[in-house]
Design a protein around this motif. Structure first.
Motif, PDB file in Angstrom:
ATOM      1  N   LEU A  14      41.018  -2.247  32.104  1.00 21.39           N
ATOM      2  CA  LEU A  14      39.795  -1.540  31.782  1.00 21.39           C
ATOM      3  C   LEU A  14      39.701  -0.233  32.543  1.00 21.39           C
ATOM      4  O   LEU A  14      39.176   0.748  32.045  1.00 21.39           O
ATOM      5  CB  LEU A  14      38.581  -2.430  32.073  1.00 21.39           C
ATOM      6  CG  LEU A  14      38.512  -3.705  31.210  1.00 21.39           C
ATOM      7  CD1 LEU A  14      37.275  -4.508  31.571  1.00 21.39           C
ATOM      8  CD2 LEU A  14      38.503  -3.378  29.734  1.00 21.39           C
ATOM      9  N   HIS A  15      40.184  -0.234  33.795  1.00 22.09           N
ATOM     10  CA  HIS A  15      40.249   1.015  34.549  1.00 22.09           C
ATOM     11  C   HIS A  15      41.573   1.701  34.197  1.00 22.09           C
ATOM     12  O   HIS A  15      42.591   1.031  34.022  1.00 22.09           O
ATOM     13  CB  HIS A  15      40.167   0.746  36.048  1.00 22.09           C
ATOM     14  CG  HIS A  15      38.888   0.082  36.452  1.00 22.09           C
ATOM     15  ND1 HIS A  15      37.679   0.728  36.402  1.00 22.09           N
ATOM     16  CD2 HIS A  15      38.638  -1.172  36.882  1.00 22.09           C
ATOM     17  CE1 HIS A  15      36.731  -0.098  36.802  1.00 22.09           C
ATOM     18  NE2 HIS A  15      37.288  -1.262  37.091  1.00 22.09           N
ATOM     19  N   PRO A  16      41.578   3.018  34.062  1.00 19.87           N
ATOM     20  CA  PRO A  16      42.794   3.718  33.660  1.00 19.87           C
ATOM     21  C   PRO A  16      43.988   3.360  34.541  1.00 19.87           C
ATOM     22  O   PRO A  16      43.917   3.462  35.765  1.00 19.87           O
ATOM     23  CB  PRO A  16      42.411   5.198  33.813  1.00 19.87           C
ATOM     24  CG  PRO A  16      40.931   5.206  33.587  1.00 19.87           C
ATOM     25  CD  PRO A  16      40.431   3.930  34.217  1.00 19.87           C
ATOM     26  N   GLU A  17      45.058   2.905  33.923  1.00 19.95           N
ATOM     27  CA  GLU A  17      46.277   2.554  34.648  1.00 19.95           C
ATOM     28  C   GLU A  17      47.446   2.580  33.692  1.00 19.95           C
ATOM     29  O   GLU A  17      47.280   2.516  32.471  1.00 19.95           O
ATOM     30  CB  GLU A  17      46.158   1.175  35.299  1.00 19.95           C
ATOM     31  CG  GLU A  17      45.950   0.040  34.324  1.00 19.95           C
ATOM     32  CD  GLU A  17      45.853  -1.304  35.015  1.00 19.95           C
ATOM     33  OE1 GLU A  17      46.247  -1.397  36.181  1.00 19.95           O
ATOM     34  OE2 GLU A  17      45.389  -2.260  34.382  1.00 19.95           O
ATOM     35  N   LYS A  18      48.646   2.648  34.258  1.00 18.07           N
ATOM     36  CA  LYS A  18      49.850   2.694  33.445  1.00 18.07           C
ATOM     37  C   LYS A  18      50.273   1.285  33.063  1.00 18.07           C
ATOM     38  O   LYS A  18      50.224   0.365  33.874  1.00 18.07           O
ATOM     39  CB  LYS A  18      50.989   3.378  34.215  1.00 18.07           C
ATOM     40  CG  LYS A  18      50.807   4.879  34.398  1.00 18.07           C
ATOM     41  CD  LYS A  18      52.019   5.478  35.086  1.00 18.07           C
ATOM     42  CE  LYS A  18      51.873   6.995  35.235  1.00 18.07           C
ATOM     43  NZ  LYS A  18      53.063   7.590  35.902  1.00 18.07           N
ATOM     44  N   THR A  19      50.691   1.127  31.835  1.00 22.81           N
ATOM     45  CA  THR A  19      51.227  -0.150  31.369  1.00 22.81           C
ATOM     46  C   THR A  19      52.094   0.106  30.146  1.00 22.81           C
ATOM     47  O   THR A  19      51.999   1.160  29.512  1.00 22.81           O
ATOM     48  CB  THR A  19      50.108  -1.155  31.036  1.00 22.81           C
ATOM     49  OG1 THR A  19      50.677  -2.446  30.828  1.00 22.81           O
ATOM     50  CG2 THR A  19      49.353  -0.739  29.782  1.00 22.81           C
ATOM     51  N   ARG A  20      52.921  -0.852  29.807  1.00 26.24           N
ATOM     52  CA  ARG A  20      53.783  -0.715  28.633  1.00 26.24           C
ATOM     53  C   ARG A  20      53.123  -1.378  27.436  1.00 26.24           C
ATOM     54  O   ARG A  20      52.663  -2.522  27.523  1.00 26.24           O
ATOM     55  CB  ARG A  20      55.161  -1.345  28.888  1.00 26.24           C
ATOM     56  CG  ARG A  20      56.138  -1.135  27.739  1.00 26.24           C
ATOM     57  CD  ARG A  20      57.510  -1.695  28.044  1.00 26.24           C
ATOM     58  NE  ARG A  20      58.404  -1.508  26.902  1.00 26.24           N
ATOM     59  CZ  ARG A  20      59.074  -0.402  26.646  1.00 26.24           C
ATOM     60  NH1 ARG A  20      58.982   0.622  27.469  1.00 26.24           N
ATOM     61  NH2 ARG A  20      59.866  -0.304  25.589  1.00 26.24           N
ATOM     62  N   LEU A  73      38.160   5.685  29.073  1.00 25.34           N
ATOM     63  CA  LEU A  73      38.251   7.121  29.334  1.00 25.34           C
ATOM     64  C   LEU A  73      37.079   7.842  28.687  1.00 25.34           C
ATOM     65  O   LEU A  73      36.554   7.405  27.665  1.00 25.34           O
ATOM     66  CB  LEU A  73      39.568   7.676  28.782  1.00 25.34           C
ATOM     67  CG  LEU A  73      40.851   7.001  29.284  1.00 25.34           C
ATOM     68  CD1 LEU A  73      42.056   7.559  28.542  1.00 25.34           C
ATOM     69  CD2 LEU A  73      41.013   7.190  30.781  1.00 25.34           C
ATOM     70  N   GLY A  74      36.648   8.944  29.288  1.00 25.24           N
ATOM     71  CA  GLY A  74      35.548   9.715  28.723  1.00 25.24           C
ATOM     72  C   GLY A  74      34.640  10.251  29.803  1.00 25.24           C
ATOM     73  O   GLY A  74      35.091  10.635  30.887  1.00 25.24           O
ATOM     74  N   THR A  75      33.356  10.269  29.513  1.00 27.38           N
ATOM     75  CA  THR A  75      32.356  10.782  30.440  1.00 27.38           C
ATOM     76  C   THR A  75      31.377   9.678  30.794  1.00 27.38           C
ATOM     77  O   THR A  75      31.409   8.578  30.238  1.00 27.38           O
ATOM     78  CB  THR A  75      31.591  11.960  29.809  1.00 27.38           C
ATOM     79  OG1 THR A  75      30.791  11.457  28.718  1.00 27.38           O
ATOM     80  CG2 THR A  75      32.541  13.020  29.278  1.00 27.38           C
ATOM     81  N   ASP A  76      30.461   9.987  31.725  1.00 29.62           N
ATOM     82  CA  ASP A  76      29.440   9.017  32.094  1.00 29.62           C
ATOM     83  C   ASP A  76      28.557   8.672  30.897  1.00 29.62           C
ATOM     84  O   ASP A  76      28.049   7.556  30.784  1.00 29.62           O
ATOM     85  CB  ASP A  76      28.564   9.567  33.228  1.00 29.62           C
ATOM     86  CG  ASP A  76      29.343   9.687  34.538  1.00 29.62           C
ATOM     87  OD1 ASP A  76      30.368   8.992  34.658  1.00 29.62           O
ATOM     88  OD2 ASP A  76      28.927  10.470  35.409  1.00 29.62           O
ATOM     89  N   THR A  79      40.916   3.321  25.321  1.00 30.27           N
ATOM     90  CA  THR A  79      41.991   3.876  24.508  1.00 30.27           C
ATOM     91  C   THR A  79      43.261   3.974  25.331  1.00 30.27           C
ATOM     92  O   THR A  79      43.295   3.597  26.516  1.00 30.27           O
ATOM     93  CB  THR A  79      41.598   5.271  23.972  1.00 30.27           C
ATOM     94  OG1 THR A  79      42.548   5.680  22.992  1.00 30.27           O
ATOM     95  CG2 THR A  79      41.532   6.301  25.091  1.00 30.27           C
ATOM     96  N   ALA A  80      44.305   4.472  24.709  1.00 28.46           N
ATOM     97  CA  ALA A  80      45.587   4.709  25.371  1.00 28.46           C
ATOM     98  C   ALA A  80      45.991   6.157  25.122  1.00 28.46           C
ATOM     99  O   ALA A  80      45.760   6.692  24.039  1.00 28.46           O
ATOM    100  CB  ALA A  80      46.661   3.768  24.825  1.00 28.46           C
ATOM    101  N   ILE A  81      46.556   6.782  26.129  1.00 33.05           N
ATOM    102  CA  ILE A  81      47.019   8.160  25.987  1.00 33.05           C
ATOM    103  C   ILE A  81      48.423   8.277  26.569  1.00 33.05           C
ATOM    104  O   ILE A  81      48.834   7.486  27.416  1.00 33.05           O
ATOM    105  CB  ILE A  81      46.078   9.168  26.689  1.00 33.05           C
ATOM    106  CG1 ILE A  81      45.960   8.850  28.187  1.00 33.05           C
ATOM    107  CG2 ILE A  81      44.701   9.176  26.043  1.00 33.05           C
ATOM    108  CD1 ILE A  81      45.170   9.900  28.957  1.00 33.05           C
ATOM    109  N   GLY A  82      49.150   9.274  26.080  1.00 26.47           N
ATOM    110  CA  GLY A  82      50.496   9.502  26.571  1.00 26.47           C
ATOM    111  C   GLY A  82      51.442   9.850  25.442  1.00 26.47           C
ATOM    112  O   GLY A  82      51.098   9.775  24.246  1.00 26.47           O
ATOM    113  N   ASP A  83      52.654  10.231  25.793  1.00 36.19           N
ATOM    114  CA  ASP A  83      53.636  10.654  24.797  1.00 36.19           C
ATOM    115  C   ASP A  83      53.998   9.518  23.847  1.00 36.19           C
ATOM    116  O   ASP A  83      54.314   9.758  22.681  1.00 36.19           O
ATOM    117  CB  ASP A  83      54.898  11.161  25.501  1.00 36.19           C
ATOM    118  CG  ASP A  83      55.911  11.721  24.522  1.00 36.19           C
ATOM    119  OD1 ASP A  83      55.616  12.735  23.858  1.00 36.19           O
ATOM    120  OD2 ASP A  83      57.002  11.121  24.396  1.00 36.19           O
ATOM    121  N   THR A  84      53.948   8.283  24.342  1.00 35.72           N
ATOM    122  CA  THR A  84      54.248   7.133  23.482  1.00 35.72           C
ATOM    123  C   THR A  84      53.298   7.086  22.290  1.00 35.72           C
ATOM    124  O   THR A  84      53.712   6.835  21.151  1.00 35.72           O
ATOM    125  CB  THR A  84      54.144   5.825  24.289  1.00 35.72           C
ATOM    126  OG1 THR A  84      55.140   5.821  25.320  1.00 35.72           O
ATOM    127  CG2 THR A  84      54.340   4.608  23.398  1.00 35.72           C
TER     128      THR A  84
END
Length: 271
Positions: free
Chosen positions: A82-88, A200-203, A209-214
């Motif tokens: 739920l908190h932004p973090e890297k995962t596959r 992700l976003g604002t208050d 969501t997911a972000i990145g080149d993948t």
């Protein structure tokens, strides 16, 4: 001692300096305090129930119902991204082909009704394979596997979902044609790799969501898929080649990518 937690304090005072409170006064104060406590406690209970209902409704829009209920029941005791973090993850994009032309002769209400039917049918397939609906973008869908809850062999789950979605769409297309609507097709693009997932976003507005080149690559692959075509990248092919037959398409240029990407077209293994 009361079984209820302390909810507040009542302070009593008298305007007459020599006046003392009687036992009756104390009983009245205790009764008033009890009534006030019940009102506050009921309000807090209603707030919690309302909050849980909103959370449940939100989760069930994007997750399989069983997973949503598990998250509510275990109240965060299971691992979630739920908190932004890297995962596959594995990412699946599905986009209707020719929907704009198909919708030209329909009213906006009819278009929205058809899209709702399409999204509903596709969502049922996604949930059966443990996928998460990330978002709807016009007439396309972005789907995640392995976030926010783990999905064993998420690469296989993603490809299996795409194959079943294509079958379900073919059935839906036949139903629509019987009512005079044109046939409907979609292209599918899949990729797997490391992303950043979380809220992700604002208050004022947060979105899971997911972000990145993948993610970007999966979207680009979907963009070049022909009607009913399922295209996957090499990273996905490596994890699924023993389960699904795939025709190599070689290195393919993608819009916005500086390097060509090796793609495969997927078909199920012969029975």
């Amino acid at each position: 001692m009361s079984d209820f937690p302390d909810l507040g304090v009542i302070y009593l005072d008298s305007k007459k300096s020599r006046s003392k409170f009687t036992v009756e006064d104390l009983d009245l104060a205790m009764n008033l305090a009890g009534m006030a406590g019940m009102v506050v406690e009921n309000a807090e209970l209603n707030r919690r129930l309302s909050s849980e209902t909103r959370i449940r409704d939100y989760l069930r829009r994007f997750l399989p119902p069983g997973v949503a209920e598990k998250i509510i029941a275990e109240r965060g005791s299971i691992s979630l991204h739920l908190h932004p973090e890297k995962t596959r993850v594995s990412v699946l994009f599905a986009d209707i082909r020719g929907f704009t032309a198909m919708a030209e002769g329909l009213s906006p209400l009819e278009v929205s009704q058809l899209l709702n039917i399409y999204f509903s049918r596709m969502s049922e397939v996604v949930f059966r394979h443990g996928g998460t609906l990330d978002k709807f973008i016009g007439d396309s869908m972005m789907i995640l596997f392995n976030a926010p809850v783990p999905v064993p062999d998420h690469e296989l789950a993603a490809v299996s979902a795409a194959l079943e979605m294509r079958e379900e769409l073919a059935a839906l297309s036949r139903e629509w044609q019987q009512t005079g609507l044109p046939e409907i097709h979609a292209g599918f693009g899949l990729n797997s790799g490391e992303v950043v997932v979380g809220s992700l976003g604002t208050d004022a507005r947060l979105e899971y969501t997911a972000i990145g080149d993948t993610v970007n690559t999966a979207a680009r692959v979907c963009g070049i898929a022909k009607p009913d075509q399922i295209l996957i990248t090499e990273s996905l092919h490596e994890h699924t080649k023993k389960r699904f037959r795939a025709t190599p398409l070689g290195s393919t240029p993608l819009k916005g990518k500086s390097h060509e990407v090796i793609l495969y077209e997927v078909e199920p293994l012969a029975s």
